[in-house]
Design a protein around this motif. Structure first.
Motif, PDB file in Angstrom:
ATOM      1  N   VAL A 129       0.856  -1.188   0.000  1.00 46.94           N
ATOM      2  CA  VAL A 129       0.000   0.000   0.000  1.00 46.94           C
ATOM      3  C   VAL A 129       0.886   1.230   0.000  1.00 46.94           C
ATOM      4  CG1 VAL A 129      -1.910  -1.152   1.176  1.00 46.94           C
ATOM      5  CG2 VAL A 129      -0.172   0.039   2.524  1.00 46.94           C
ATOM      6  N   GLY A 130       0.391   2.323  -0.591  1.00 47.30           N
ATOM      7  CA  GLY A 130       1.198   3.530  -0.636  1.00 47.30           C
ATOM      8  C   GLY A 130       0.384   4.781  -0.874  1.00 47.30           C
ATOM      9  N   TYR A 131       0.983   5.922  -0.552  1.00 51.61           N
ATOM     10  CA  TYR A 131       0.366   7.227  -0.775  1.00 51.61           C
ATOM     11  C   TYR A 131       1.414   8.142  -1.405  1.00 51.61           C
ATOM     12  CZ  TYR A 131      -1.416  11.922  -0.037  1.00 51.61           C
ATOM     13  OH  TYR A 131      -1.811  13.223  -0.233  1.00 51.61           O
ATOM     14  N   THR A 132       0.981   8.989  -2.353  1.00 49.74           N
ATOM     15  CA  THR A 132       1.879   9.888  -3.071  1.00 49.74           C
ATOM     16  C   THR A 132       1.277  11.289  -3.127  1.00 49.74           C
ATOM     17  OG1 THR A 132       2.486   8.021  -4.498  1.00 49.74           O
ATOM     18  CG2 THR A 132       3.203  10.211  -5.190  1.00 49.74           C
ATOM     19  N   HIS A 133       2.091  12.289  -2.816  1.00 47.74           N
ATOM     20  CA  HIS A 133       1.669  13.683  -2.948  1.00 47.74           C
ATOM     21  C   HIS A 133       2.678  14.413  -3.810  1.00 47.74           C
ATOM     22  CE1 HIS A 133       1.312  17.982  -1.934  1.00 47.74           C
ATOM     23  NE2 HIS A 133       0.028  17.705  -1.828  1.00 47.74           N
ATOM     24  N   ALA A 134       2.187  15.187  -4.782  1.00 49.84           N
ATOM     25  CA  ALA A 134       3.068  15.913  -5.701  1.00 49.84           C
ATOM     26  C   ALA A 134       2.683  17.389  -5.741  1.00 49.84           C
ATOM     27  CB  ALA A 134       2.990  15.311  -7.097  1.00 49.84           C
ATOM     28  N   SER A 135       3.680  18.258  -5.830  1.00 42.14           N
ATOM     29  CA  SER A 135       3.435  19.690  -5.977  1.00 42.14           C
ATOM     30  C   SER A 135       3.141  20.011  -7.448  1.00 42.14           C
ATOM     31  CB  SER A 135       4.650  20.476  -5.483  1.00 42.14           C
ATOM     32  OG  SER A 135       5.777  20.200  -6.310  1.00 42.14           O
ATOM     33  N   ASN A 136       2.862  21.283  -7.727  1.00 40.44           N
ATOM     34  CA  ASN A 136       2.573  21.697  -9.107  1.00 40.44           C
ATOM     35  C   ASN A 136       3.709  21.283 -10.050  1.00 40.44           C
ATOM     36  OD1 ASN A 136       0.253  22.823  -8.109  1.00 40.44           O
ATOM     37  ND2 ASN A 136       1.044  24.919  -8.083  1.00 40.44           N
ATOM     38  N   TYR A 137       3.319  20.799 -11.222  1.00 45.00           N
ATOM     39  CA  TYR A 137       4.253  20.331 -12.251  1.00 45.00           C
ATOM     40  C   TYR A 137       5.146  19.194 -11.758  1.00 45.00           C
ATOM     41  CZ  TYR A 137       2.881  24.666 -14.597  1.00 45.00           C
ATOM     42  OH  TYR A 137       2.166  25.692 -15.175  1.00 45.00           O
ATOM     43  N   PHE A 138       4.760  18.553 -10.636  1.00 44.74           N
ATOM     44  CA  PHE A 138       5.522  17.432 -10.076  1.00 44.74           C
ATOM     45  C   PHE A 138       6.960  17.842  -9.744  1.00 44.74           C
ATOM     46  CE2 PHE A 138       2.189  15.663 -12.731  1.00 44.74           C
ATOM     47  CZ  PHE A 138       1.581  14.767 -11.853  1.00 44.74           C
ATOM     48  N   LYS A 139       7.124  19.099  -9.350  1.00 45.99           N
ATOM     49  CA  LYS A 139       8.461  19.576  -9.005  1.00 45.99           C
ATOM     50  C   LYS A 139       8.994  18.839  -7.783  1.00 45.99           C
ATOM     51  CE  LYS A 139      11.114  23.766  -7.993  1.00 45.99           C
ATOM     52  NZ  LYS A 139      11.052  25.240  -7.824  1.00 45.99           N
ATOM     53  N   ASN A 140       8.134  18.649  -6.792  1.00 53.35           N
ATOM     54  CA  ASN A 140       8.498  17.891  -5.590  1.00 53.35           C
ATOM     55  C   ASN A 140       7.499  16.763  -5.391  1.00 53.35           C
ATOM     56  OD1 ASN A 140      10.708  19.667  -4.667  1.00 53.35           O
ATOM     57  ND2 ASN A 140       9.048  21.150  -4.339  1.00 53.35           N
ATOM     58  N   ILE A 141       7.990  15.614  -4.994  1.00 57.58           N
ATOM     59  CA  ILE A 141       7.135  14.439  -4.782  1.00 57.58           C
ATOM     60  C   ILE A 141       7.488  13.829  -3.436  1.00 57.58           C
ATOM     61  CG2 ILE A 141       6.497  12.141  -5.607  1.00 57.58           C
ATOM     62  CD1 ILE A 141       7.361  13.058  -8.419  1.00 57.58           C
ATOM     63  N   PHE A 142       6.472  13.587  -2.630  1.00 56.82           N
ATOM     64  CA  PHE A 142       6.660  12.857  -1.375  1.00 56.82           C
ATOM     65  C   PHE A 142       5.797  11.611  -1.425  1.00 56.82           C
ATOM     66  CE2 PHE A 142       5.300  11.803   2.969  1.00 56.82           C
ATOM     67  CZ  PHE A 142       6.545  11.518   3.524  1.00 56.82           C
ATOM     68  N   ALA A 143       6.389  10.460  -1.090  1.00 56.29           N
ATOM     69  CA  ALA A 143       5.661   9.195  -1.195  1.00 56.29           C
ATOM     70  C   ALA A 143       6.067   8.261  -0.068  1.00 56.29           C
ATOM     71  CB  ALA A 143       5.941   8.535  -2.546  1.00 56.29           C
ATOM     72  N   VAL A 144       5.096   7.505   0.418  1.00 63.49           N
ATOM     73  CA  VAL A 144       5.359   6.469   1.425  1.00 63.49           C
ATOM     74  C   VAL A 144       4.744   5.158   0.937  1.00 63.49           C
ATOM     75  CG1 VAL A 144       5.536   8.021   3.400  1.00 63.49           C
ATOM     76  CG2 VAL A 144       3.282   7.178   2.698  1.00 63.49           C
ATOM     77  N   SER A 145       5.372   4.044   1.310  1.00 66.14           N
ATOM     78  CA  SER A 145       4.892   2.713   0.929  1.00 66.14           C
ATOM     79  C   SER A 145       5.152   1.748   2.063  1.00 66.14           C
ATOM     80  CB  SER A 145       5.611   2.193  -0.330  1.00 66.14           C
ATOM     81  OG  SER A 145       5.550   3.104  -1.392  1.00 66.14           O
ATOM     82  N   ALA A 146       4.355   0.687   2.114  1.00 67.87           N
ATOM     83  CA  ALA A 146       4.567  -0.372   3.105  1.00 67.87           C
ATOM     84  C   ALA A 146       4.077  -1.689   2.530  1.00 67.87           C
ATOM     85  CB  ALA A 146       3.835  -0.056   4.406  1.00 67.87           C
ATOM     86  N   LYS A 147       4.835  -2.751   2.769  1.00 64.16           N
ATOM     87  CA  LYS A 147       4.481  -4.083   2.299  1.00 64.16           C
ATOM     88  C   LYS A 147       4.464  -5.064   3.465  1.00 64.16           C
ATOM     89  CE  LYS A 147       6.698  -3.468  -2.211  1.00 64.16           C
ATOM     90  NZ  LYS A 147       7.876  -3.784  -3.035  1.00 64.16           N
ATOM     91  N   VAL A 148       3.522  -6.001   3.400  1.00 64.12           N
ATOM     92  CA  VAL A 148       3.495  -7.149   4.302  1.00 64.12           C
ATOM     93  C   VAL A 148       3.552  -8.377   3.420  1.00 64.12           C
ATOM     94  CG1 VAL A 148       2.236  -8.398   6.073  1.00 64.12           C
ATOM     95  CG2 VAL A 148       2.146  -5.898   6.024  1.00 64.12           C
ATOM     96  N   THR A 149       4.560  -9.241   3.618  1.00 59.87           N
ATOM     97  CA  THR A 149       4.781 -10.374   2.725  1.00 59.87           C
ATOM     98  C   THR A 149       4.963 -11.674   3.499  1.00 59.87           C
ATOM     99  OG1 THR A 149       7.202 -10.331   2.637  1.00 59.87           O
ATOM    100  CG2 THR A 149       6.031  -8.752   1.240  1.00 59.87           C
ATOM    101  N   ASN A 150       4.903 -12.790   2.755  1.00 60.68           N
ATOM    102  CA  ASN A 150       5.135 -14.109   3.356  1.00 60.68           C
ATOM    103  C   ASN A 150       6.583 -14.342   3.731  1.00 60.68           C
ATOM    104  OD1 ASN A 150       2.500 -14.935   3.225  1.00 60.68           O
ATOM    105  ND2 ASN A 150       2.747 -16.183   1.390  1.00 60.68           N
ATOM    106  N   GLY A 151       7.513 -13.642   3.103  1.00 63.25           N
ATOM    107  CA  GLY A 151       8.917 -13.815   3.431  1.00 63.25           C
ATOM    108  C   GLY A 151       9.560 -14.984   2.698  1.00 63.25           C
ATOM    109  N   LEU A 152      10.638 -15.531   3.289  1.00 64.79           N
ATOM    110  CA  LEU A 152      11.483 -16.509   2.624  1.00 64.79           C
ATOM    111  C   LEU A 152      11.520 -17.840   3.354  1.00 64.79           C
ATOM    112  CD1 LEU A 152      14.594 -14.279   1.788  1.00 64.79           C
ATOM    113  CD2 LEU A 152      12.535 -14.650   0.420  1.00 64.79           C
ATOM    114  N   ASN A 153      11.748 -18.901   2.563  1.00 61.56           N
ATOM    115  CA  ASN A 153      12.008 -20.221   3.121  1.00 61.56           C
ATOM    116  C   ASN A 153      13.427 -20.284   3.682  1.00 61.56           C
ATOM    117  OD1 ASN A 153       9.512 -21.707   2.361  1.00 61.56           O
ATOM    118  ND2 ASN A 153      10.188 -21.230   0.271  1.00 61.56           N
ATOM    119  N   ALA A 154      13.757 -21.407   4.309  1.00 63.01           N
ATOM    120  CA  ALA A 154      15.081 -21.571   4.901  1.00 63.01           C
ATOM    121  C   ALA A 154      16.185 -21.472   3.857  1.00 63.01           C
ATOM    122  CB  ALA A 154      15.164 -22.905   5.635  1.00 63.01           C
ATOM    123  N   ASP A 155      15.917 -21.914   2.597  1.00 63.13           N
ATOM    124  CA  ASP A 155      16.944 -21.888   1.554  1.00 63.13           C
ATOM    125  C   ASP A 155      17.049 -20.541   0.848  1.00 63.13           C
ATOM    126  OD1 ASP A 155      14.644 -21.836   0.045  1.00 63.13           O
ATOM    127  OD2 ASP A 155      15.058 -23.686  -1.061  1.00 63.13           O
TER     128      ASP A 155
END
Length: 443
Positions: A234-260
């Motif tokens: 999931v994520g959220y993005t905010h941009a200023s006029n003409y996309f001069k500045n962009i601030f974005a946050v993201s987060a993931k929840v996953t199953n991860g990895l096996n032992a190998d």
């Protein structure tokens, strides 16, 4: 001074010849076909993203609007591609890469190795192995598009051939809501942990053939951020006029990895879920800062095959900060730091220890013109597992790239990389020297 081998002489001659070739027109990848633009609209040189390419991905594969000047409300995400019709040729793409490599691996004095663990190269001595080869590195099929007049989009990446195997690398659906300057997304499926996430210094895919060691380091638990698990992003993005500045946050929840070290693709006895989070700030012509973290757990099989084999579950932590700035639209300076701290047990009944690593990276890329660049980078990491002494890994590389078409979809690249790996468990080291000349075709 070492005399160049015939294979290396041929490869260097080919590289010099092609660098001077004129640039004919050719086919373009799917997104560029769809919007009628060149690859440089979203990339410095594919696959490295620029600010516009980053925003294109955050909008669910929709082109950021030109008219966002603040005089009126920004368009809704679902309306960004309202005038573009869906077609198979604008949603499917093929990428192929072939290469010539000359590789030599040398063990430190006192180490015992008969060959590089990733090749079948003949061994010169008990301490070294070397070989030259022509390779098909990758053939991959992509299918990605938006669903017109909705917030939905999808992305699928199937490896037709890579390392002698074929499988689904990524496959996920995305819903993106809000407006072009303030939007959110929810992504579900199998996805790369770090691909296209973060500003350019934190991106896995860059001008070099392989990711920076600081980002892709494989620890003694066989864990790396270079993975493609199943999860929710999931994520959220905010941009200023003409996309001069962009601030974005993201987060993931996953199953991860096996032992190998492979991704957990289905139901598992592993109940804990791994969490990744990222905050990005883009500014100026094409500069940015990324702060990221990862917290997970992984089963570890210790002393495999021995009479004292045992298993335990290790907690894994990663935290890093990365930044880059593009000067005069030509000189890109990149740097970053990654902290690693993982649980480690030498024996089942003994005191617990930790694998601790501090990795640093620096890189300089210079773009002579669109499609032509030279680059250099350096990585250094200290790795400790108490009570063992500290081991140091250092990696550096230089290279150059030349697009062979004006559209940027055929790229020739030559690189030399040297990496000295210090093993904090076995307390041995190896040095690998790799020259690689590759050509990448993107349709």
């Amino acid at each position: 001074m070492k005399v160049l081998t015939p294979g290396l002489k041929t490869a260097l001659a080919l590289f010099c010849f092609v660098m001077l070739m004129p640039q004919p027109g050719n086919a373009i990848p799917a997104f560029a076909r769809k919007f009628g633009v060149k690859c440089y609209t979203c990339h410095t040189i594919p696959p490295a993203l620029n600010k516009n390419g980053y925003m294109f991905k955050r909008l669910g594969y929709r082109m950021p609007p030109d008219e966002m000047d603040g005089s009126k409300a920004a368009p809704k995400v679902s309306a960004l591609d309202k005038d573009i019709r869906f077609s198979l040729t604008n949603s499917m793409a093929l990428i192929m890469q072939a290469s010539f490599t000359e590789d030599k691996t040398v063990a430190d004095p006192g180490s015992v190795t008969s060959a590089s663990p990733t090749t079948s190269c003949p061994s010169d001595t008990q301490q070294s192995a070397s070989c030259s080869s022509f390779n098909l590195d990758e053939a991959a099929l992509f299918d990605a598009s938006t669903i017109p007049l909705t917030g939905f989009s999808y992305f699928a990446h199937y490896e037709l051939y890579q390392d002698g195997q074929s499988d689904l690398e990524q496959g996920f659906g995305v819903y993106t809501g809000g407006r072009a300057n303030s939007n959110y997304f929810v992504k579900v499926g199998e996805m790369h942990m770090q691909e296209g996430e973060g500003t350019r210094a934190a991106m896995f895919y860059n001008l070099f053939p392989d990711p920076s060691f600081t980002l892709s380091n494989v620890d003694p638990l066989n864990f790396s951020l270079d993975q493609h698990p199943v999860g929710v992003d999931v994520g959220y993005t905010h941009a200023s006029n003409y996309f001069k500045n962009i601030f974005a946050v993201s987060a993931k929840v996953t199953n991860g990895l096996n032992a190998d070290g492979s991704e957990i693709m289905s139901g598992s006895t592993k109940n804990a879920k791994d969490v990744w989070a990222d905050a990005d700030y883009w500014f100026g012509p094409d500069g940015g800062v990324t702060v990221m973290m990862y917290r997970g757990s992984k089963d570890q099989i210790q002393n495999a095959g021995a009479s004292n084999e045992f298993t335990y579950r290790s907690d894994i932590w990663r935290a890093g900060v990365f930044a880059n700035y593009l000067f005069f639209d030509k000189l890109d300076i990149l740097g970053g730091y990654m902290r690693s701290e993982d649980d480690w047990e030498w024996q089942q009944t003994g005191p617990a220890s930790h694998y601790i690593a501090n990795g640093y990276r620096g890189e300089v890329d210079y773009y002579f013109k669109p499609g032509t660049a030279v680059m250099a980078r350096y990585d250094r990491a200290s790795e400790d597992i108490a009570p063992q002494p500290r081991m140091i890994t250092q990696a550096w590389g230089i290279g150059g790239e030349q697009a062979l078409t004006s559209l940027g979809n055929v790229v020739l690249r030559g690189t030399f990389n040297q990496e000295h790996d210090g093993d904090p468990v076995a307390l041995v080291g190896t040095t690998d020297k790799l020259f690689k000349l590759d050509i990448r075709y993107m349709w």
